[in-house]
Design a protein around this motif. Structure first.
Motif, PDB file in Angstrom:
ATOM      1  N   VAL C  88       0.619  -1.365   0.254  1.00  0.00           N
ATOM      2  CA  VAL C  88       0.141  -0.572   0.075  1.00  0.00           C
ATOM      3  C   VAL C  88       0.760   1.134   0.165  1.00  0.00           C
ATOM      4  O   VAL C  88       1.737   0.849   0.080  1.00  0.00           O
ATOM      5  CB  VAL C  88      -0.938   0.292   1.475  1.00  0.00           C
ATOM      6  CG1 VAL C  88      -1.676  -1.711   0.837  1.00  0.00           C
ATOM      7  CG2 VAL C  88      -0.133   0.244   2.830  1.00  0.00           C
ATOM      8  N   LYS C  89      -0.056   2.351  -0.162  1.00  0.00           N
ATOM      9  CA  LYS C  89       1.080   3.621  -0.268  1.00  0.00           C
ATOM     10  C   LYS C  89       1.064   4.243   1.107  1.00  0.00           C
ATOM     11  O   LYS C  89       0.024   3.842   1.649  1.00  0.00           O
ATOM     12  CB  LYS C  89       0.575   4.848  -1.194  1.00  0.00           C
ATOM     13  CG  LYS C  89       0.814   4.434  -2.591  1.00  0.00           C
ATOM     14  CD  LYS C  89       1.907   5.025  -2.701  1.00  0.00           C
ATOM     15  CE  LYS C  89       2.458   4.698  -4.040  1.00  0.00           C
ATOM     16  NZ  LYS C  89       3.594   4.542  -4.848  1.00  0.00           N
ATOM     17  N   GLY C  90       2.443   4.140   1.744  1.00  0.00           N
ATOM     18  CA  GLY C  90       2.152   5.038   3.066  1.00  0.00           C
ATOM     19  C   GLY C  90       1.590   6.197   3.199  1.00  0.00           C
ATOM     20  O   GLY C  90       1.628   6.980   2.357  1.00  0.00           O
ATOM     21  N   GLU C  91       1.588   6.454   4.259  1.00  0.00           N
ATOM     22  CA  GLU C  91       1.280   7.883   4.375  1.00  0.00           C
ATOM     23  C   GLU C  91       2.368   8.918   3.797  1.00  0.00           C
ATOM     24  O   GLU C  91       1.839  10.350   3.369  1.00  0.00           O
ATOM     25  CB  GLU C  91       1.311   8.615   6.346  1.00  0.00           C
ATOM     26  CG  GLU C  91       0.096   7.923   6.857  1.00  0.00           C
ATOM     27  CD  GLU C  91      -0.069   8.160   8.498  1.00  0.00           C
ATOM     28  OE1 GLU C  91       0.282   9.028   8.575  1.00  0.00           O
ATOM     29  OE2 GLU C  91      -0.682   6.901   9.058  1.00  0.00           O
ATOM     30  N   ASP C  92       3.269   8.958   3.483  1.00  0.00           N
ATOM     31  CA  ASP C  92       4.744   9.398   3.250  1.00  0.00           C
ATOM     32  C   ASP C  92       4.343   9.998   1.861  1.00  0.00           C
ATOM     33  O   ASP C  92       5.332   9.893   1.139  1.00  0.00           O
ATOM     34  CB  ASP C  92       5.619   9.510   3.969  1.00  0.00           C
ATOM     35  CG  ASP C  92       6.191   7.658   4.153  1.00  0.00           C
ATOM     36  OD1 ASP C  92       5.473   6.761   3.790  1.00  0.00           O
ATOM     37  OD2 ASP C  92       7.671   7.639   4.923  1.00  0.00           O
ATOM     38  N   GLY C  93       3.747   8.556   1.153  1.00  0.00           N
ATOM     39  CA  GLY C  93       3.730   8.233   0.228  1.00  0.00           C
ATOM     40  C   GLY C  93       4.392   7.549  -0.031  1.00  0.00           C
ATOM     41  O   GLY C  93       5.107   7.169  -1.647  1.00  0.00           O
ATOM     42  N   ARG C  94       4.958   6.682   0.535  1.00  0.00           N
ATOM     43  CA  ARG C  94       6.218   5.636  -0.047  1.00  0.00           C
ATOM     44  C   ARG C  94       5.099   4.504  -0.163  1.00  0.00           C
ATOM     45  O   ARG C  94       4.755   4.285   1.000  1.00  0.00           O
ATOM     46  CB  ARG C  94       7.309   5.656   0.460  1.00  0.00           C
ATOM     47  CG  ARG C  94       8.018   7.056   0.488  1.00  0.00           C
ATOM     48  CD  ARG C  94       9.377   7.218   0.929  1.00  0.00           C
ATOM     49  NE  ARG C  94       9.839   6.893   2.600  1.00  0.00           N
ATOM     50  CZ  ARG C  94      11.340   5.963   3.176  1.00  0.00           C
ATOM     51  NH1 ARG C  94      11.776   5.722   2.121  1.00  0.00           N
ATOM     52  NH2 ARG C  94      10.760   5.916   4.097  1.00  0.00           N
ATOM     53  N   ASP C  95       5.431   3.573  -0.720  1.00  0.00           N
ATOM     54  CA  ASP C  95       5.165   1.834  -0.362  1.00  0.00           C
ATOM     55  C   ASP C  95       5.153   1.355   0.839  1.00  0.00           C
ATOM     56  O   ASP C  95       6.703   1.734   1.013  1.00  0.00           O
ATOM     57  CB  ASP C  95       5.916   1.002  -1.713  1.00  0.00           C
ATOM     58  CG  ASP C  95       5.621   1.347  -3.305  1.00  0.00           C
ATOM     59  OD1 ASP C  95       4.560   2.118  -3.057  1.00  0.00           O
ATOM     60  OD2 ASP C  95       5.976   0.762  -3.753  1.00  0.00           O
ATOM     61  N   ASP C  96       4.419   1.710   1.251  1.00  0.00           N
ATOM     62  CA  ASP C  96       4.879   0.158   2.545  1.00  0.00           C
ATOM     63  C   ASP C  96       4.388  -1.032   2.629  1.00  0.00           C
ATOM     64  O   ASP C  96       3.074  -1.658   1.541  1.00  0.00           O
ATOM     65  CB  ASP C  96       3.953   0.696   3.245  1.00  0.00           C
ATOM     66  CG  ASP C  96       4.527   0.422   5.134  1.00  0.00           C
ATOM     67  OD1 ASP C  96       5.915  -0.516   4.975  1.00  0.00           O
ATOM     68  OD2 ASP C  96       4.533   2.079   5.908  1.00  0.00           O
ATOM     69  N   LEU C  97       4.166  -2.388   4.032  1.00  0.00           N
ATOM     70  CA  LEU C  97       3.412  -3.099   3.526  1.00  0.00           C
ATOM     71  C   LEU C  97       1.859  -3.269   4.494  1.00  0.00           C
ATOM     72  O   LEU C  97       2.489  -3.136   5.381  1.00  0.00           O
ATOM     73  CB  LEU C  97       4.329  -4.949   3.848  1.00  0.00           C
ATOM     74  CG  LEU C  97       5.295  -4.609   3.232  1.00  0.00           C
ATOM     75  CD1 LEU C  97       6.374  -5.982   3.307  1.00  0.00           C
ATOM     76  CD2 LEU C  97       5.225  -5.290   1.108  1.00  0.00           C
ATOM     77  N   LEU C  98       1.298  -3.439   4.191  1.00  0.00           N
ATOM     78  CA  LEU C  98      -0.095  -3.462   4.935  1.00  0.00           C
ATOM     79  C   LEU C  98       0.009  -5.547   5.453  1.00  0.00           C
ATOM     80  O   LEU C  98      -0.574  -6.124   4.855  1.00  0.00           O
ATOM     81  CB  LEU C  98      -1.384  -3.024   4.164  1.00  0.00           C
ATOM     82  CG  LEU C  98      -2.669  -3.392   5.204  1.00  0.00           C
ATOM     83  CD1 LEU C  98      -2.856  -2.003   6.634  1.00  0.00           C
ATOM     84  CD2 LEU C  98      -3.687  -3.101   4.102  1.00  0.00           C
ATOM     85  N   VAL C  99      -0.241  -5.233   6.847  1.00  0.00           N
ATOM     86  CA  VAL C  99      -0.631  -6.736   6.875  1.00  0.00           C
ATOM     87  C   VAL C  99      -2.113  -7.173   7.448  1.00  0.00           C
ATOM     88  O   VAL C  99      -2.635  -6.954   8.493  1.00  0.00           O
ATOM     89  CB  VAL C  99       0.496  -6.958   8.239  1.00  0.00           C
ATOM     90  CG1 VAL C  99      -0.326  -8.828   8.743  1.00  0.00           C
ATOM     91  CG2 VAL C  99       1.820  -6.496   7.712  1.00  0.00           C
ATOM     92  N   GLY C 100      -3.010  -7.702   6.604  1.00  0.00           N
ATOM     93  CA  GLY C 100      -5.051  -8.107   6.801  1.00  0.00           C
ATOM     94  C   GLY C 100      -4.340  -9.071   8.484  1.00  0.00           C
ATOM     95  O   GLY C 100      -2.931  -9.642   8.375  1.00  0.00           O
TER      96      GLY C 100
END
Lengths: 326, 326, 326, 326, 326
Positions: C88-100
């Motif tokens: 996902v896009k993190g708050e700072d616009g960088r890619d991040d991983l979301l663990v569902g």
């Protein structure tokens, strides 16, 4: 110090009983006694050992009170050492971790908990258990589960603190000038992780024997509950290992950042040094005492020399700026 | 050297017996003989081997006396190698660890302990055992337990010293200027940890086979005692591993501190350097020989120049102070 | 929120049913019900627990929704926690991983999936399963497989991203001037690897129990399918370990590159420094005030001095160039 | 090359026999044949394979002669690969480790040893075995033990050398100026450790299967002997692991010492630099050409200036000395 | 692409058969069919799946063609994924490792190999097998062994290259000025090791299940052959681990060498710097404008000053040389 000593029957509290009546209640079939001690004297523990018929080696362990977490069978009874971990203010006002100890003797008809060092008692566990007579009916096994579950649940806030600490350090690690603080915090974080790990890992091993396969008589029918405890411990364990791994990496990365920032400082210093030594050379040249130095005779020789110095410095500055050295 | 040779019956001392009578007492059913040797000659050991009927390979091991800790079965008898570890003063006056060796032969009716290198004997074990005839009745198995337990108990003060040493180093690690001492102490700590580890780990493995599952005949009924020994060894083991882990981290952290402090020294030197080279440049400028340099003619030219130098240095100093370079 | 609630018979959809009819359909022999919830309220979950007769501990886990991945048996039913990982896009616009998190309750006649945090639902799984009635006939076991397989398949693009990221960093690692960026990216890569690893490893452990040996009743006949899932997880696991290993090496190598480039900068600075200080010395010499310095009297003394400076600098420059310092 | 070929009966040598008679002796019940080859030709090995009926795959292994140590069963017979390790002088005159290879085929009535690369034969083993007919009576199993034991015994002096080397390095590691030598020696030590480890570890694994549990027919009754060999291998193994661990730590510590000593050199240089640049500044000031500089007119101006320089340098020197920079 | 499709009976080739006749031959009891495909189209693979009755999941794996090495049972048949590793020229002209894939389906009466990416076929395996009808009689199991053995044998030259590369780097590691090249080569070596390791390790695991204990029907009687393959894989595995360990050490050592050489450069520069700054100070002193500086009046003042500079520099040089700084 005797905190409480209560007899239960069919999952319901019968009465607070004096400690000398324990052996009498223990003999009744559907009854069990739940005793809580806090840092007992030698005599108190000896009395309990006699009333419940505890094994000498287990009592020795509880007396010395510096055991590793474990769950051991002594014939039909269990002896468990749990280590609650609490956040406390250290002497220097900083947070520290306090490792308490709870020794639990569990028999068919009794549970005896002996608490050391930790201030945080198990009153809440007793209250909750008494509110659920249908579970308390399971007897000593259930009480043992409830105590263990309570100790394990207390690890989570401690673990959350450590995770938060790692994240805080991660936010700082690539910020210039924070290397010293980072390195101290990483070391301290590692130290606390080890404290928590030493409380959790042996207990995980012990709990793993209380479900599936051959299970002590006392824990029969509680398998899914102890698996749940094991599962929580396992989760804590993997989180600890994950943080540990990241701490190691962070220390390495921090070392890299230190080297990098040293490298950058060296370059910056060298650039500024050049801005001083080059005009010094020019001044030196015009300080030579040759008879015939035409520039010296010029009316605007002096400002020209200063101008040359300035121009060269500006050029150098522009050049250094371009390569990112100033 | 024969230290003592005593026959016991029903848990009570019968008599000090001469070594040539051993085989006679060993044959009596309820009797057992407990012999202690200290660095025996070849002949003494051969005599014992004959009296007790010891296995050649085990005797070879005891003779050469540089074994790893182990517990081995030879038919009905056991052969154990224990390594007591003691703190001694080294030749250079510093503390060092001395690794002794105790070879124990245990049969149905005898215990033979052969002590090497260590000065610390087992007189106390014998005295205590003789005071507890109800336990000594268990015979050779109990004596073996008592010896092992004694050796293991002696590890704890050594381990405590190592833990204290780690804590002392940890207090020093973020103090400037102690890097060299720290690194030497960390290496020495690591070295001692390995010495202790090599004594403890194999013994833990050996002790683990003396309770639960299939257990040698001699140790029957002693399961909970040997589990207790195992448990102590396990505790030592995990503590050693914990210290080792922290030592590794501490060495890394120390390396980081060295780099950091180098970085700080570089900056400080550069700052002070600037405070010298900048006035040197100014002096150089006013040392130029241009005909027409108006400042040179001024009455207060000289003090003005000095003043400029001073002002610039003060400004630089204030600036450097602000960024923490001086 | 109830996403869907469908009854199936003989592998074919019977009807969308209201949640209060579930217990009725579950009782029919050849029928099974497949319910999907998304971040349910306390009441919705309690209703399901009642309709399906779910175990209290499993429901507690699903309610709190921050579990580690696992597959547990509760009597005849299974409780599984899966963690889909999404970019996902993190708050700072960088890619991040979301663990569902997806909690799956599987019984003989039902599958209940409870989805948390992740936006990506399992509509596609349902559609595909309904297109293959011959497989859907296997009932709840097959649906469970299809859900697990779907979650695992989603790991691959995430893993591919991490592999690509490593390759990109590898291309940069020996390029001068990229050390800071590399070190930040390596740390971030390591962090994401750990996120994925914590989702994959425990699930691999759980899946490994669903084929070969003793297998839960529900998964009978699905062995080869679950082995396939295990195999995919194992592949992901080894790839993660491989990347981790290379990341560790890359961090070390990067540190080496930083040191090397610092070393090169030091040399270059020193070389340029020499090109300035040597003429400064010469200028200093001819700035001395000796009465008798023959060169000073020469007409071409001044240009000669400048020439000497130039020649020496050229020689030095040529020499430094030869050893690669400038 | 055929070294020897001897038939034994009841533990006593019968005769040196020609290789073509082997199959005849092998058929006799109480007889066994012990053959030693050194780097045999293809034909010699083929002949032996036929006489003893060796398995094709084992013979292939022995022929190519670059195997890892192992002990494998082929039906009733054993095939073992041992790797003696010897200290030799390398081409550059320095000590190096030579890894030989001894392939041993053991059957009910024969032992065939095929030696490669190593000069050190097994004549001594044969001589000792022939002196102990009561042990040689055990037949091929005993000879196999004797060969293995001999190879393992030869590891000890090699290991002692490595331990001594570590101790020598440890004595040097905190001595200034020895970093380069230390680092080279540590790497070389590590390399040799790996050579020894690769010879020891697989053999330990193989030997572990020759006692306890299911044991090959040939080794029956030799269990305690093979356990003794295993025990020696285990001791070597743990010592190797211990040295390896210390080597890793020593390399890290050495790196720290290098950084430290660099830091000290930097400080020292900076201190001496200051002792030169400060007087240079003063000289520069008195080299300025201001009209009015009262000091210049003083009779003792010059010696005073020199005096000031000297005093400042002395002060600086005293100050630097105090903080340990010179 | 269909490479070949041959029927065998009693270990002898019967005929090249068209792919539509396969199912007919497979039904004959003493007959087996050996088919080789290279990067087949979807249709070719579907046809084979039908003719041989292959399991859908295995066919899916072979179709997608990016599997990890494995050996799996599907009922009576086996599905194996092998990864040959070849040295190829990369795009930039440098050597690189190409990981191919060979999927093998083995049933009682057939072997189907599906080759991906690698150019190197198995024609040689077929030719050799046809020359040994007595082994080919074992049928599909033998062919499977021959294919696996061939793939494993191809690892050895790749491994030898990696060992040689390590030795080459080791020769360079203590040579000054090669640090950058070394570090790049070490990283590249590590990367290739991981490639090989990922091909070898899972296959070792798979092969380990084909001998001893419960073995798939197809591989009966081939135990010693598969153990031989396992043994080769194990050898490769330990060699890889050994190289990996040395690479890690070498990277650390290299880092130490970089620090050391930086330290040496710093010293050398400082020494040469001193040889310039000291005469500069002297020149500065004689450039002072004091009225009364007796030396300035001397006829030989100037050469004396130059002489003093020279003598001091010679003394310094001699001193620096003695401590090894120049």
């Amino acid at each position: 110090m005797l905190i409480s000593c209560v007899a239960y029957e069919q999952g319901r509290k019968v009465a607070d009983i004096p400690s000398e009546d324990i052996s009498e209640y223990v003999r009744r079939p559907d009854c069990f006694v739940w005793v809580a001690l806090f840092e007992p004297t030698r005599e108190e523990l000896d009395e309990m050992a006699e009333e419940f018929g505890l094994h000498e080696l287990a009592v020795d362990d509880a007396r010395s009170g510096h055991q590793r977490p474990k769950i051991e069978e002594y014939g039909d009874s269990l002896f468990a050492v749990l280590q609650p971990v609490e956040k406390v203010k250290g002497e220097d006002g900083r947070d520290d971790l306090l490792v308490g100890e709870v020794d639990v003797f569990v028999g068919q008809n009794y549970v005896l908990s002996v608490r050391h060092r930790t201030q945080h008692g198990f009153g809440a566990v007793r209250t909750r258990a008494e509110r659920e007579p249908e579970l308390l009916k399971y007897g000593a096994g259930f009480v043992f589960y409830a105590l263990t579950d309570n100790v394990v649940d207390r690890y989570f806030p401690v673990l959350d603190d450590l995770e938060t600490e790692l994240e805080t350090i991660e936010d700082q690690i690539f910020v210039r000038g924070s290397a010293r603080t980072n390195i101290e915090r990483l070391y301290e974080l590692k130290r606390r992780l080890m404290v928590l790990k030493h409380a959790v890992d042996p207990l995980m091993e012990g709990t793993g024997k209380l479900y599936g396969g051959r299970v002590p008589q006392i824990c029969h029918g509680m398998g899914e509950y102890f698996r749940d405890v094991y599962d929580h411990l396992y989760r804590i364990h993997t989180t600890i290992e994950g943080i540990r791994d990241m701490v190691t990496t962070a220390i390495q990365v921090n070392l890299g950042m230190i080297s990098l920032s040293e490298s950058e400082v060296t370059k910056r210093l060298a650039a500024w040094g050049a801005l001083i030594t080059v005009p010094t050379l020019i001044a030196g040249i015009y300080g030579m005492n040759f008879k015939s130095m035409p520039e010296l005779e010029l009316t605007f020789g002096y400002p020209m020399a200063l101008g040359v110095m300035l121009v060269i410095d500006l050029l150098l500055y522009w050049r250094f700026r371009a390569v990112g050295w100033v």
